[in-house]
Every structure is written in C-alpha cells, then in structure tokens.
Design a protein around this motif. Sequence first.
Motif, mmCIF file in Angstrom:
data_model
loop_
_atom_site.group_PDB
_atom_site.id
_atom_site.type_symbol
_atom_site.label_atom_id
_atom_site.label_comp_id
_atom_site.label_asym_id
_atom_site.label_seq_id
_atom_site.Cartn_x
_atom_site.Cartn_y
_atom_site.Cartn_z
ATOM 1 N N LEU A 166 96.927 47.967 9.393
ATOM 2 C CA LEU A 166 96.890 49.353 8.933
ATOM 3 C C LEU A 166 95.916 50.184 9.749
ATOM 4 O O LEU A 166 96.191 51.332 10.084
ATOM 5 N N PRO A 169 96.036 50.941 14.432
ATOM 6 C CA PRO A 169 96.741 52.086 15.032
ATOM 7 C C PRO A 169 96.008 53.408 14.792
ATOM 8 O O PRO A 169 96.022 54.283 15.654
ATOM 9 N N LEU A 170 95.345 53.511 13.646
ATOM 10 C CA LEU A 170 94.650 54.765 13.347
ATOM 11 C C LEU A 170 93.368 54.906 14.166
ATOM 12 O O LEU A 170 92.821 55.995 14.284
ATOM 13 N N ILE A 172 93.220 54.291 17.382
ATOM 14 C CA ILE A 172 93.546 54.525 18.791
ATOM 15 C C ILE A 172 92.956 55.834 19.345
ATOM 16 O O ILE A 172 92.379 55.827 20.434
ATOM 17 N N PRO A 173 93.054 56.971 18.611
ATOM 18 C CA PRO A 173 92.474 58.195 19.191
ATOM 19 C C PRO A 173 90.981 58.072 19.497
ATOM 20 O O PRO A 173 90.537 58.511 20.555
ATOM 21 N N ILE A 176 90.592 56.113 22.651
ATOM 22 C CA ILE A 176 90.999 56.857 23.845
ATOM 23 C C ILE A 176 89.895 57.826 24.277
ATOM 24 O O ILE A 176 89.464 57.832 25.436
ATOM 25 N N PHE A 177 89.407 58.625 23.335
ATOM 26 C CA PHE A 177 88.412 59.626 23.736
ATOM 27 C C PHE A 177 87.084 58.973 24.107
ATOM 28 O O PHE A 177 86.388 59.452 25.004
ATOM 29 N N THR A 180 87.771 57.539 27.701
ATOM 30 C CA THR A 180 87.970 58.566 28.734
ATOM 31 C C THR A 180 86.678 59.333 28.989
ATOM 32 O O THR A 180 86.464 59.814 30.106
ATOM 33 N N ASP A 183 84.908 57.227 31.515
ATOM 34 C CA ASP A 183 85.616 57.334 32.796
ATOM 35 C C ASP A 183 85.316 58.669 33.466
ATOM 36 O O ASP A 183 85.105 58.725 34.682
ATOM 37 N N HIS A 194 85.811 65.544 25.883
ATOM 38 C CA HIS A 194 85.992 64.257 25.213
ATOM 39 C C HIS A 194 85.108 64.164 23.970
ATOM 40 O O HIS A 194 85.542 63.733 22.903
ATOM 41 N N TYR A 197 86.415 66.323 21.163
ATOM 42 C CA TYR A 197 87.505 65.694 20.412
ATOM 43 C C TYR A 197 86.967 64.619 19.468
ATOM 44 O O TYR A 197 87.387 64.517 18.317
#
Lengths: 222, 65, 253
Positions: A166, A169-170, A172-173, A176-177, A180, A183, A194, A197
């Motif tokens: 559950l 997946p939640l 993931i954002p 990602i931020f 990144t 990076d 970044h 966000y």
Amino acid sequence: MTGVFLTILKRDLLLTIRQSTDVALVMAFFVVAAALFPFGVGPGPETLGRIAPGIVWVLALLAVMLSLDRLFQQDWEDGALELITLTPAPLPILVLGKAAAHWIGTGLPLIALAPLLGIMLNLTETAYPILIAGLALGTPSLSLIGAVGAALTLGARRAGLLMALLVLPLYIPVLIFGVTAVDAAVAGFSVRPHFLYLGAILLASLALAPLAAAAAIRNAVE
Amino acid sequence: MSEGDLGSLLGGGRHAAFVWWSYAIGAATLGLLAIQSIFWSRRLKRQLAALEAAQGAPEAQETRR
Amino acid sequence: MHRFANPARFMRVAERLLPWFLGLGGILLLAGLYQGLIASPADYQQHETVRIMYLHVPAAILAQGFYFGMALGSASFLIWKHPLGDLMARAMAPVGAALCFICLVTGAIWGKPTWGTYWVWDARLTSMLILLFLYFGYMALANAFDDPSRGHKPAALLAVVGVVNIPVIKFSVYFFNTLHQKSTLFAEGGPSMDPDMLLALMLMLGALGFLATAMAIIRLRGEMTVVKLRAARHGLNRHDDATQDVKHEETTR
C-alpha cells in the motif's frame, strides 16, 4: 489542542526510548543493507558514487516502512488505541502526535546515519548537505503517509507485507524529488524547485494524512 | 495503400507479429477475467440457494454443523 | 435522492442493461477490429505496429477511468454510508486492473520495435505501472480481513487516498522523466492523426468501454451475492443456541 499533541508525543517518545532496540534494529538494517550494494554492483567508486543518493533514499524508504508497525500495532493489540480514541481531543491531532514521535524515532536517526552511508558509497562531497536537507524535508512525509498505511492495515492478515504494497507506491514522489535534488546539486543546477515540491508534499500530507489515518483507526477499534 | 490490407498484415507486413501478440494477450486477459467472473458469481449464487434451503428446514441446520 | 442507492433496485436496472452493453460492445469490437487491423492504413514510420495503439490507448484511458470510478464509489460509501458505492468499487477493481495490465503489456510489446527494447521508464508507462500497484493494493486490502465486513472501510479509504495521490505521482514521474530523458522517444499521433486511425481508436474505446462495464456488472452481481450470503450465514448463527454460538466464535478466532 497542542497540549494533547505534546502529551501523546511525550508518551510515544518514552515508549520508543524504553524499546530502543527497535530503533537500533531499523538503523542496523539501514547500514547493513547499504553494505550489500558494493557486493551487488561492484566496488567501483564511480559506479557507487553515481547511484549513492538513490541507494540512501530507497533504503530510507524501506527503513521507515519496516518501522511503521510500531506506530499503532502495539497500541491496538493491548487496547490502548481504543482508549486514545475515546478521549475528547480530535483524533487527527493524536495521530499527528504519534507520527511526530515516529519521525523522531526513525527519521532523525536515519538522517544522522546518512553521512555514514554516503562515505560507504563514495557519495560526492557537494551532495552531502543536499542529501541531508532533502531527507529532513522528506522523511516526515514518509512517517505521515506511512501512518495512513499502518492504520488501514490494523487487524489485517499479513499486515506488514500488505503495508509495503500500500505504502511504497505512495512514497514514489518523495523518492523522486529527494533524488533529483541531489542529482541537480551534483550537476550544478538549482535545488530550489525540488525542495519546494518536497515541502509541498509535506504540507499536503500534514493536512490530509492525519484525517485519513484517524478515519481508519476509528474503523479498526469499532 | 497496399500495406493497409489484411494480406500484408497476415503475411507479416513489417512487425505484424507484435500486433498479433498484443491483441492475443488482450483477448486472453479479458477472456480469462470474464470466465472467472461468471463462474465466481454462479458459484456464490449456488451457495446462497443451498444456504437458504437449509435455513428453511431447521433439521438441516443440525446436519450442516 | 438516494433512490438508485438501493442495491436491489440498482441491480435490476443493471441486469436489464447488461445484454445491451454486451451486444453493443460486441458490435463495436467487430467494427473496431476491422477498422483497426484491416481498413486503416499502416503508419509510414511505425508500419503495422501503430495498430497496437487501438488496444493500448483505450485500455489506458479505461484503466484510469475505472480507478476514478472506484474512488467515486468509495467516497460515496464513506460519505453517505450506503454500501452500493463500495460494492461497485470492489466490482470495478479487477476489471480496471486487467485493463491496466493490458495497457502495460501492449505498451511493452509496442516498445520492442519502436524503441528497440521492451521496457523503458517512460513517464506514461511508469505511471500506468504505479496505477497497477494501486489496484493490487486495493484488492489485497479489501480481502485481507478475517471478518470480511471489516475490509470495506479501509479499502474505500485507500481508493480515495490513491486517487488524491495519482496526480502527484503522475506529476513527479513526468518531472523525473524530463530530467533523465532529454528527448521524447516517440510522439503519439497528436492532433494530426489520420481520421481512419482516429475512427479505429474511438470504436475500440467504445467496445472496450461497454465490455468492461458489462464485466463490472457481472462482478457486481457476485459482490451482492457475497453480502446476501454473509447475511444468511449470520441469520443461521442467530437461530442456533447460545453455546453453539460461543463455540463458533472460538473456532473462528
């Protein structure tokens, strides 16, 4: 209202200190799992350095997820959660207090250990402050979103595995931020968007996650 | 347009196999789900009918236990 | 206001519509397959593989639409507490997951000749993959409780939480993608799509839409029976004497 928040925060922190092996286990997982990557992808410093921010973030996600059962499970089993819901104070505030205690017991130690992982994985020097700042901004969201998952799976079969399905997946954002941002810093770009966000996700989960978790807890103790 | 007709598609107009695989997997997925749905809903209906019959006759209850 | 919220009445209407949906879906499917596989031209760059689009794109649209429908049903269940919305969400979940799966598999197959590899972490494919995970999570949570009636509210809450998160996830995945891939690998038809191709796409969208809805109605029938079955079993327990009830409680624990 802040009184209730502080009371529950203090109670949960005290419990965390009393059961400090739980925290130690999560931290050990964080470090041991990171030590596997050089074996998996080869010890080349360049390869490791390039994927180091991603590894630290993914392991932070997993470590937070593994410690989520501490949030409500025990209180639910011994009936304390039912008593907590009976207090006149709004339940979302209580959930917020528990999530804050969870973050102090999991997120903060992870942040403190992140530089060690950076050294192990040959992280670029310029990346350290951004990685730490990103974790500081991102891990509270992980605790809050995780609180929803932990509350939803109360009383379910195989709650731990289900929670992973559950919650990941939640997450993931945030991942990602967080990655990144590092990076961008290494490549010499601005990290501002970044972090903005990440901050937006934190504000949204501060506002919404306690409501959802409270609704799920109500259903679980009925 | 010669590429547009079935002949070229069946005769393996470039990459035609990929198209066939896509539609075959799509059909198989939806077909399997449809079969599962129909049988699942029928089995439940049968169970309900049996249970209602048992409820109608009290002595049947005892044997069910 | 809640006239159609009565599950039995709703089901009567749905049962009457079912043959129509199946018939219309079948006719549209035949027309769509003819238009898509035979009558429409091949793309001058992608050759025949463009025909995968007529299955891939409708599946993607419907998979997202079904998740949205699930969330709407779940929200109505949480707000007004009538069970119909929850049952609809439960009936829609496997159908939506199947469509999501079809979208991913056809996307991967399409990727091989177009990109030279089955899987690319392209923003669209990645967000569909995450949608599939959300479907799995919903179905797993809905069936994870020993007392099945306990699973309704958590699953409904999860559907709502998921639909709030989908835009965030999509945005972050697109953001991630623009950073990691400088060029888009292929541009979808866009506004300059051949009218023949557009017709095939619309026919297949209609066909899959009707067929998927028909399948959801069949599953809704099953979900309703589950509820009736549970009520009947409960009634059976109540008729028994108290000692047997206690024994039953003990064995289920």
